[in-house]
Design a protein around this motif. Structure first.
Motif, mmCIF file in Angstrom:
data_model
loop_
_atom_site.group_PDB
_atom_site.id
_atom_site.type_symbol
_atom_site.label_atom_id
_atom_site.label_comp_id
_atom_site.label_asym_id
_atom_site.label_seq_id
_atom_site.Cartn_x
_atom_site.Cartn_y
_atom_site.Cartn_z
ATOM 1 N N TYR A 193 56.872 -23.134 36.929
ATOM 2 C CA TYR A 193 55.936 -22.889 37.776
ATOM 3 C C TYR A 193 55.490 -23.893 38.485
ATOM 4 C CZ TYR A 193 56.084 -18.002 36.296
ATOM 5 O OH TYR A 193 56.969 -16.716 36.152
ATOM 6 N N TYR A 194 55.477 -25.149 38.154
ATOM 7 C CA TYR A 194 54.721 -26.541 38.544
ATOM 8 C C TYR A 194 55.592 -27.561 38.256
ATOM 9 C CZ TYR A 194 53.704 -27.535 33.872
ATOM 10 O OH TYR A 194 53.888 -27.940 32.429
ATOM 11 N N GLU A 195 55.112 -28.930 39.117
ATOM 12 C CA GLU A 195 55.317 -30.139 38.905
ATOM 13 C C GLU A 195 54.129 -30.884 38.918
ATOM 14 O OE1 GLU A 195 58.233 -31.780 41.617
ATOM 15 O OE2 GLU A 195 59.816 -29.924 41.244
ATOM 16 N N HIS A 196 54.197 -32.137 38.092
ATOM 17 C CA HIS A 196 53.142 -32.810 38.079
ATOM 18 C C HIS A 196 53.019 -33.641 39.213
ATOM 19 C CE1 HIS A 196 52.459 -32.033 33.848
ATOM 20 N NE2 HIS A 196 53.798 -32.711 33.685
ATOM 21 N N PHE A 197 51.674 -33.927 39.860
ATOM 22 C CA PHE A 197 51.358 -34.454 41.208
ATOM 23 C C PHE A 197 50.531 -35.800 40.915
ATOM 24 C CE2 PHE A 197 48.618 -35.264 45.036
ATOM 25 C CZ PHE A 197 49.608 -35.720 45.748
ATOM 26 N N GLU A 198 50.757 -36.931 41.432
ATOM 27 C CA GLU A 198 50.086 -38.051 41.254
ATOM 28 C C GLU A 198 49.569 -38.500 42.785
ATOM 29 O OE1 GLU A 198 52.322 -41.263 39.405
ATOM 30 O OE2 GLU A 198 52.346 -40.422 37.619
ATOM 31 N N LEU A 199 48.037 -38.352 42.731
ATOM 32 C CA LEU A 199 47.391 -38.642 44.104
ATOM 33 C C LEU A 199 47.570 -40.096 44.223
ATOM 34 C CD1 LEU A 199 45.701 -37.327 46.094
ATOM 35 C CD2 LEU A 199 43.820 -38.094 44.836
ATOM 36 N N PRO A 200 48.181 -40.528 45.467
ATOM 37 C CA PRO A 200 48.234 -41.877 45.961
ATOM 38 C C PRO A 200 46.629 -42.626 45.804
ATOM 39 C CG PRO A 200 49.714 -40.639 47.414
ATOM 40 C CD PRO A 200 48.587 -39.597 46.430
ATOM 41 N N GLY A 201 46.576 -43.825 45.375
ATOM 42 C CA GLY A 201 45.256 -44.214 45.520
ATOM 43 C C GLY A 201 44.225 -43.942 44.647
ATOM 44 N N PRO A 254 45.199 -28.497 42.492
ATOM 45 C CA PRO A 254 46.518 -28.570 43.359
ATOM 46 C C PRO A 254 46.752 -29.487 44.243
ATOM 47 C CG PRO A 254 44.921 -26.999 44.126
ATOM 48 C CD PRO A 254 44.330 -27.437 43.066
ATOM 49 N N ARG A 255 47.719 -29.874 44.338
ATOM 50 C CA ARG A 255 48.037 -30.913 45.357
ATOM 51 C C ARG A 255 47.163 -30.570 46.892
ATOM 52 N NH1 ARG A 255 54.333 -31.650 47.277
ATOM 53 N NH2 ARG A 255 53.892 -29.377 47.621
ATOM 54 N N SER A 256 47.479 -29.449 47.193
ATOM 55 C CA SER A 256 46.881 -29.062 48.476
ATOM 56 C C SER A 256 46.298 -27.740 48.343
ATOM 57 C CB SER A 256 48.084 -28.935 49.542
ATOM 58 O OG SER A 256 49.086 -27.908 49.483
ATOM 59 N N SER A 257 45.645 -27.133 49.571
ATOM 60 C CA SER A 257 45.382 -25.707 49.633
ATOM 61 C C SER A 257 46.397 -24.688 49.959
ATOM 62 C CB SER A 257 44.091 -25.635 50.836
ATOM 63 O OG SER A 257 44.637 -25.949 51.937
ATOM 64 N N ALA A 258 47.565 -25.353 50.196
ATOM 65 C CA ALA A 258 48.744 -24.321 50.536
ATOM 66 C C ALA A 258 48.675 -23.405 49.447
ATOM 67 C CB ALA A 258 49.933 -25.122 50.844
ATOM 68 N N PRO A 259 49.254 -22.016 49.725
ATOM 69 C CA PRO A 259 49.299 -21.141 48.414
ATOM 70 C C PRO A 259 50.209 -21.476 47.426
ATOM 71 C CG PRO A 259 49.212 -20.021 50.761
ATOM 72 C CD PRO A 259 49.492 -21.385 50.983
ATOM 73 N N HIS A 260 51.517 -22.214 47.730
ATOM 74 C CA HIS A 260 52.275 -22.386 46.882
ATOM 75 C C HIS A 260 51.764 -23.323 45.867
ATOM 76 C CE1 HIS A 260 53.017 -25.046 50.635
ATOM 77 N NE2 HIS A 260 53.412 -25.992 49.595
ATOM 78 N N ASP A 261 51.047 -24.285 46.457
ATOM 79 C CA ASP A 261 50.484 -25.467 45.551
ATOM 80 C C ASP A 261 49.200 -24.789 44.442
ATOM 81 O OD1 ASP A 261 52.000 -27.520 46.024
ATOM 82 O OD2 ASP A 261 50.646 -28.164 47.611
ATOM 83 N N VAL A 262 48.519 -23.988 45.287
ATOM 84 C CA VAL A 262 47.446 -23.117 44.403
ATOM 85 C C VAL A 262 48.022 -22.193 43.397
ATOM 86 C CG1 VAL A 262 45.386 -21.645 44.537
ATOM 87 C CG2 VAL A 262 45.769 -23.279 46.221
ATOM 88 N N LYS A 263 49.099 -21.716 43.771
ATOM 89 C CA LYS A 263 49.641 -20.744 42.429
ATOM 90 C C LYS A 263 50.161 -21.686 41.444
ATOM 91 C CE LYS A 263 53.359 -17.921 41.368
ATOM 92 N NZ LYS A 263 54.918 -17.104 41.951
ATOM 93 N N ALA A 264 50.760 -23.001 41.831
ATOM 94 C CA ALA A 264 51.157 -23.903 40.632
ATOM 95 C C ALA A 264 49.927 -24.255 39.724
ATOM 96 C CB ALA A 264 51.703 -25.053 41.367
ATOM 97 N N ALA A 265 48.787 -24.573 40.329
ATOM 98 C CA ALA A 265 47.600 -24.817 39.504
ATOM 99 C C ALA A 265 47.285 -23.570 38.782
ATOM 100 C CB ALA A 265 46.375 -25.402 40.387
ATOM 101 N N GLU A 266 47.050 -22.484 39.228
ATOM 102 C CA GLU A 266 46.781 -21.374 38.622
ATOM 103 C C GLU A 266 47.754 -20.996 37.445
ATOM 104 O OE1 GLU A 266 47.213 -18.374 41.706
ATOM 105 O OE2 GLU A 266 44.787 -18.784 42.139
ATOM 106 N N MET A 267 48.969 -21.365 37.481
ATOM 107 C CA MET A 267 50.084 -21.051 36.385
ATOM 108 C C MET A 267 49.717 -22.166 35.429
ATOM 109 S SD MET A 267 51.972 -18.374 37.011
ATOM 110 C CE MET A 267 50.197 -17.967 37.699
ATOM 111 N N TYR A 268 49.416 -23.253 35.999
ATOM 112 C CA TYR A 268 49.311 -24.528 34.677
ATOM 113 C C TYR A 268 47.921 -24.055 33.799
ATOM 114 C CZ TYR A 268 48.695 -28.988 32.546
ATOM 115 O OH TYR A 268 48.899 -29.949 31.540
ATOM 116 N N ASP A 269 46.890 -23.520 34.575
ATOM 117 C CA ASP A 269 45.673 -23.184 34.063
ATOM 118 C C ASP A 269 45.956 -22.066 33.197
ATOM 119 O OD1 ASP A 269 42.786 -23.235 33.710
ATOM 120 O OD2 ASP A 269 42.820 -21.469 34.837
ATOM 121 N N LEU A 270 46.674 -21.071 33.435
ATOM 122 C CA LEU A 270 46.938 -19.927 32.661
ATOM 123 C C LEU A 270 47.617 -20.271 31.343
ATOM 124 C CD1 LEU A 270 47.270 -16.774 32.181
ATOM 125 C CD2 LEU A 270 49.464 -17.024 33.339
ATOM 126 N N PHE A 271 48.818 -21.035 31.339
ATOM 127 C CA PHE A 271 49.566 -21.491 30.238
ATOM 128 C C PHE A 271 48.855 -22.334 29.320
ATOM 129 C CE2 PHE A 271 53.012 -19.482 32.716
ATOM 130 C CZ PHE A 271 53.501 -18.884 31.567
#
Length: 475
Positions: free
Chosen positions: A325-333, A233-250
């Motif tokens: 349930y998600y959007e792709h995220f590109e980590l800067p650097g 997930p982009r961050s430890s915030a619940p909404h980002d964690v849920k996005a990662a869990e959904m991606y993983d599920l599908f």
């Protein structure tokens, strides 16, 4: 900078992988033996880089003796490839075998065994016969599951006495995701229900082939090869964690859980029903999947997948897609392979290893693919014409080091397989990005040349030690 040396256990595989369609070419192929990939290339050749495709590939079918000698020179202990279902049979309904193609595999297997290289054979690496796509809709039909089992029966009967490592699929989620979910590849059809139907029938086919293998009493093991994307997930915030869990599920658990645990995640049923994704399955199907789990899994690991919570509402007229349930995220650097556009982060191996221990009861697994594709490698040739691919050596060393640390920690990681043994064609990218220990010179009758990494890999196997240079300076 400091050097760290780690021992490589003697039962830890050090091999490489490829597939039939990416190496063999069409030499000797008969009318009606096109695969899905052959048909795509014929329909849409312009989307393949510089027009290269499976027609010639590396011409492995005519040069396998030369290539097996190169495998031995590189020190490979194992080599994984596929049997091309579309070429192995003359009649897909009756499973009539093509004796000419089957005898080629007999010779290849014998050549490998005589050279001390263990063959690992996969029954389907995107090689669905094109006629079955046209006639039945491919893996959307349960009829194709039946025909696949007949094909597997012929393969086991022919080679089961001398091949000990079998795999049902390679990356079973990929074709339908590219074709029916994202509509990025021929025949370009967005249909999430059909995507899930393909997923299910491939899980069912895996269980039925495992059942067939064990009922036949064949020696050795039967597994499958998956490509779970380590999802952060982009961050430890619940909404980002849920996005990662959904991606993983599908994309990950839809195959990991049935193969290893024998069940689909309950949440998957709930969400598919909620979004009116219609797919057909029966209690008998689920019982077969539960009763016939694989012996091991190969995991293809290349890069992390980073996601964040969606920032826009889903358009009400857009059919459901897991991207709801998600959007792709590109980590800067982030550290990148600029040729492929993939992030380089060896920690994916450690994370996947921990997951296999903690969530999947330390189930036996190995890295089935890991590698680095680079464009225009000729610029790295020395005066003797050898590609100095130090970047590939570093990439392999970093990822292998994580696998060996996992093994030392008691995690059931059984080996490392490089993608790939030679440069080879891949969907759309063709020969644009080169992955091999061995260079394939397209301008000179596909001449083979060992790269620097090939000599390094041989030394790695001979010494059973990996020395890695670490950067000690704080970042």
């Amino acid at each position: 900078m400091s050097n760290v040396t780690i021992e490589i256990p003697h039962d830890f595989m050090l091999g490489a992988a490829a597939s039939a369609w990416q190496t063999e070419g069409w030499s000797g192929k008969k009318a009606g033996q096109d695969s899905f990939l052959d048909a795509w290339y014929q329909q849409d050749r312009h989307v393949w880089h510089n027009g290269y495709g499976p027609a010639i590939a590396t011409d492995f079918i005519n040069r396998y003796r030369e290539d097996v000698a190169l495998m031995k020179a590189c020190g490979l202990t194992h080599y994984r490839t596929s049997i091309n279902w579309s070429r192995f049979l003359l009649d897909y309904e009756t499973a009539q075998m093509d004796e000419e193609y089957a005898s080629y595999y007999d010779r290849l297997i014998d050549e490998m065994l005589a050279s001390g290289i263990e063959p690992m054979l996969c029954l389907e690496h995107y090689e669905l016969p094109a006629v079955l796509l046209e006639k039945y809709g491919g893996w959307g039909s349960k009829k194709v599951v039946d025909l696949f089992v007949r094909y597997a029966e012929q393969v086991f009967a022919h080679y089961g006495h001398k091949v000990r490592r079998w795999f049902v699929f390679n990356e079973p989620i990929v074709v339908q995701t590219r074709v029916y979910l994202d509509a990025l590849r021929w025949p370009y059809q967005q249909d999430t229900s059909l995507w899930m139907q393909w997923n299910h029938h491939k899980n069912l086919a895996t269980a039925r082939v495992v059942q067939l293998f064990r009922a036949g009493g064949w020696p050795g093991s039967i597994g499958t090869i998956l490509n779970p994307e380590v999802t952060w997930p982009r961050s430890s915030a619940p909404h980002d964690v849920k996005a990662a869990e959904m991606y993983d599920l599908f994309y990950n658990r839809v195959f990991l859980d049935p193969a290893i645990k024998g069940v689909y995640p309950a949440q998957l049923f709930t969400l598919l029903a909620q979004h009116q994704v219609r797919w057909s399955y029966s209690d008998e199907d689920l019982a077969l999947i539960a009763a016939h789990r694989v012996d091991e899994v190969g995991l293809n690991l290349y890069y992390p997948h980073r996601v964040k919570a969606p920032s826009r509402a889903w358009h009400p007229e857009t059919p459901f897609h897991p991207a709801y349930y998600y959007e792709h995220f590109e980590l800067p650097g982030r550290r990148m392979n600029p040729s492929r556009g993939w992030e380089i982060q060896p920690r994916i191996v450690a994370d996947m290893a921990a997951r296999m221990r903690d969530e999947y009861d330390n189930f036996p697994w190995f890295i089935a693919e890991n590698g680095m594709g680079i464009e225009n490698e000729a610029r790295f040739k020395n005066e003797q014409g050898e590609i100095q691919d130090d970047y590939r050596i570093a990439f392999i060393a970093e990822h292998l080091h994580e696998a060996l640390l996992a093994r030392q920690a008691g995690i059931n990681c059984r080996g490392y397989m490089l993608w790939a043994f030679t440069d080879n064609v891949s969907p759309m990218n063709a020969f644009k990005n080169r992955y091999g220990l061995i260079e394939i010179d397209l301008e000179n009758q596909r001449q083979r040349r060992m790269k620097k990494s090939a000599h390094w890999f041989r030394q790695l196997v001979d010494s059973r030690q990996l020395t890695l240079t670490l950067d000690d300076e704080p970042k």
